[in-house]
Design an enzyme around this catalytic site. Sequence first.
Site, mmCIF file in Angstrom:
data_model
loop_
_atom_site.group_PDB
_atom_site.id
_atom_site.type_symbol
_atom_site.label_atom_id
_atom_site.label_comp_id
_atom_site.label_asym_id
_atom_site.label_seq_id
_atom_site.Cartn_x
_atom_site.Cartn_y
_atom_site.Cartn_z
ATOM 1 C CD GLU A 61 -16.742 -5.087 -4.220
ATOM 2 O OE1 GLU A 61 -17.895 -5.510 -4.451
ATOM 3 O OE2 GLU A 61 -15.715 -5.606 -4.695
ATOM 4 C CD GLU A 86 -11.191 0.229 -8.972
ATOM 5 O OE1 GLU A 86 -11.231 -0.709 -8.182
ATOM 6 O OE2 GLU A 86 -10.143 0.821 -9.281
ATOM 7 C CG ASP A 113 -8.933 7.729 -1.408
ATOM 8 O OD1 ASP A 113 -9.449 6.730 -0.875
ATOM 9 O OD2 ASP A 113 -8.030 8.396 -0.887
ATOM 10 C CG ASP A 135 -3.913 -2.515 -5.292
ATOM 11 O OD1 ASP A 135 -3.886 -3.354 -6.206
ATOM 12 O OD2 ASP A 135 -4.632 -1.490 -5.327
ATOM 13 C CE LYS A 139 9.825 -2.186 -4.188
ATOM 14 N NZ LYS A 139 9.901 -1.284 -5.331
ATOM 15 C CG ASP A 171 -3.787 -13.074 -3.460
ATOM 16 O OD1 ASP A 171 -4.196 -11.931 -3.189
ATOM 17 O OD2 ASP A 171 -2.913 -13.296 -4.327
ATOM 18 C CE1 TYR A 211 -6.981 -7.210 -9.721
ATOM 19 C CE2 TYR A 211 -4.928 -8.007 -8.791
ATOM 20 C CZ TYR A 211 -5.608 -7.139 -9.600
ATOM 21 O OH TYR A 211 -4.910 -6.197 -10.313
ATOM 22 C CD GLU A 212 -11.785 -16.347 -4.557
ATOM 23 O OE1 GLU A 212 -12.740 -15.560 -4.601
ATOM 24 O OE2 GLU A 212 -11.905 -17.550 -4.283
HETATM 25 C C1 LIG Z 1 -5.998 -5.817 -6.479
HETATM 26 S S1 LIG Z 1 -7.371 -4.957 -7.064
HETATM 27 C C2 LIG Z 1 -8.742 -6.009 -6.595
HETATM 28 C C3 LIG Z 1 -9.984 -5.718 -7.367
HETATM 29 C C4 LIG Z 1 -11.222 -6.569 -7.006
HETATM 30 N N1 LIG Z 1 -11.668 -6.290 -5.659
HETATM 31 C C5 LIG Z 1 -10.923 -8.039 -7.166
HETATM 32 O O1 LIG Z 1 -10.822 -8.744 -6.143
HETATM 33 O O2 LIG Z 1 -10.828 -8.487 -8.326
HETATM 34 C C6 LIG Z 1 -7.533 -3.623 -5.912
HETATM 35 C C7 LIG Z 1 -8.433 -2.505 -6.416
HETATM 36 O O3 LIG Z 1 -8.578 -1.508 -5.415
HETATM 37 C C8 LIG Z 1 -8.614 -0.245 -6.052
HETATM 38 N N2 LIG Z 1 -8.233 0.772 -5.062
HETATM 39 C C9 LIG Z 1 -6.998 1.036 -4.594
HETATM 40 N N3 LIG Z 1 -7.022 2.028 -3.701
HETATM 41 C C10 LIG Z 1 -8.330 2.408 -3.590
HETATM 42 C C11 LIG Z 1 -9.003 3.406 -2.829
HETATM 43 N N4 LIG Z 1 -8.334 4.211 -1.996
HETATM 44 N N5 LIG Z 1 -10.345 3.521 -2.967
HETATM 45 C C12 LIG Z 1 -11.021 2.717 -3.824
HETATM 46 N N6 LIG Z 1 -10.433 1.746 -4.555
HETATM 47 C C13 LIG Z 1 -9.105 1.590 -4.443
HETATM 48 C C14 LIG Z 1 -7.618 -0.400 -7.198
HETATM 49 O O4 LIG Z 1 -7.820 0.545 -8.236
HETATM 50 C C15 LIG Z 1 -7.889 -1.817 -7.657
HETATM 51 O O5 LIG Z 1 -8.863 -1.905 -8.665
#
Ligand SMILES: C[S@@+](CC[C@H](N)C(=O)[O-])C[C@H]1O[C@@H](n2cnc3c(N)ncnc32)[C@H](O)[C@@H]1O
Length: 230
Positions: A61, A86, A113, A135, A139, A171, A211-212
């Site tokens: 994941e 994460e 990352d 995310d 922009k 979403d 988030y969903e």
């Molecule tokens: C909008 S959140 C969604 C979190 C979760 N999947 C949910 O649906 O509730 C996006 C997550 O991706 C993580 N993220 C962003 N870039 C990432 C990367 N390159 N590798 C791993 N995680 C990353 C962020 O820190 C954040 O927690």
Amino acid sequence: MKDLENIQGSRIYGRRHGKPLKKASAARLEEYFPKYSISLDNADVDFAALFDHNPKEYWLEIGFGKGEHLVAQAKANPDVGFIGCEPFINGVSGLIDHMDREGVTNIRFFMDDARLLMDKMPDNFISRAFILFPDPWRKKRHYKRRVVSPGNVAVLSRLLKSGAELRIGTDHHDYCRWILARMLENPDFNWQSNGPEDWHIRPDDWPATRYELKALEVGRLSAYMSYIRK
Ligand SMILES: C[S@@+](CC[C@H](N)C(=O)[O-])C[C@H]1O[C@@H](n2cnc3c(N)ncnc32)[C@H](O)[C@@H]1O
């Protein structure tokens, strides 16, 4: 804590830190981090040695947030080895709290990352992967930060076994179009959709994420996309 301070430089653009952790969560993080985190301190990662059991499959994941989905999947699939990525420390702490509460031990996490770890994984290693509510980086000049990128899709194509599923949820309508386009550009994946209900309705074995649910609260519907590695 040395490991926690030793965060590798990477292409992370979101938050790495949030509110200070509660005392109990901070103590759990101290306890679980050395046991369950994946480190890139050595040139190679011995993935087979990560787990106490001999996983029948490895599932990945990317961006697990606070880990609700990852823990639910790990609980439902005890013979699978789960790898979660994460970079957000409060997210990792949330995951650990859920693991502790649910008594789940078949998850290992990488606090950085995802791409840094994915680049260390062998070909055809992953049997299922999840990118849930990444995310959207709204922009145009930030589009290159999106996790669903041609480069990451190519890496996933290398890692996923033939027949493996890649699930992506969003979403955000513009990001949804972007994801469909990026996945279409890569010839290695088939989109599994026979009709609108296939991607408007979350499958039963796809637990909801934070988030969903936040999106639903404000009336935004999500897309649940499933791709199969050819
Ligand atoms: C909008 S959140 C969604 C979190 C979760 N999947 C949910 O649906 O509730 C996006 C997550 O991706 C993580 N993220 C962003 N870039 C990432 C990367 N390159 N590798 C791993 N995680 C990353 C962020 O820190 C954040 O927690």
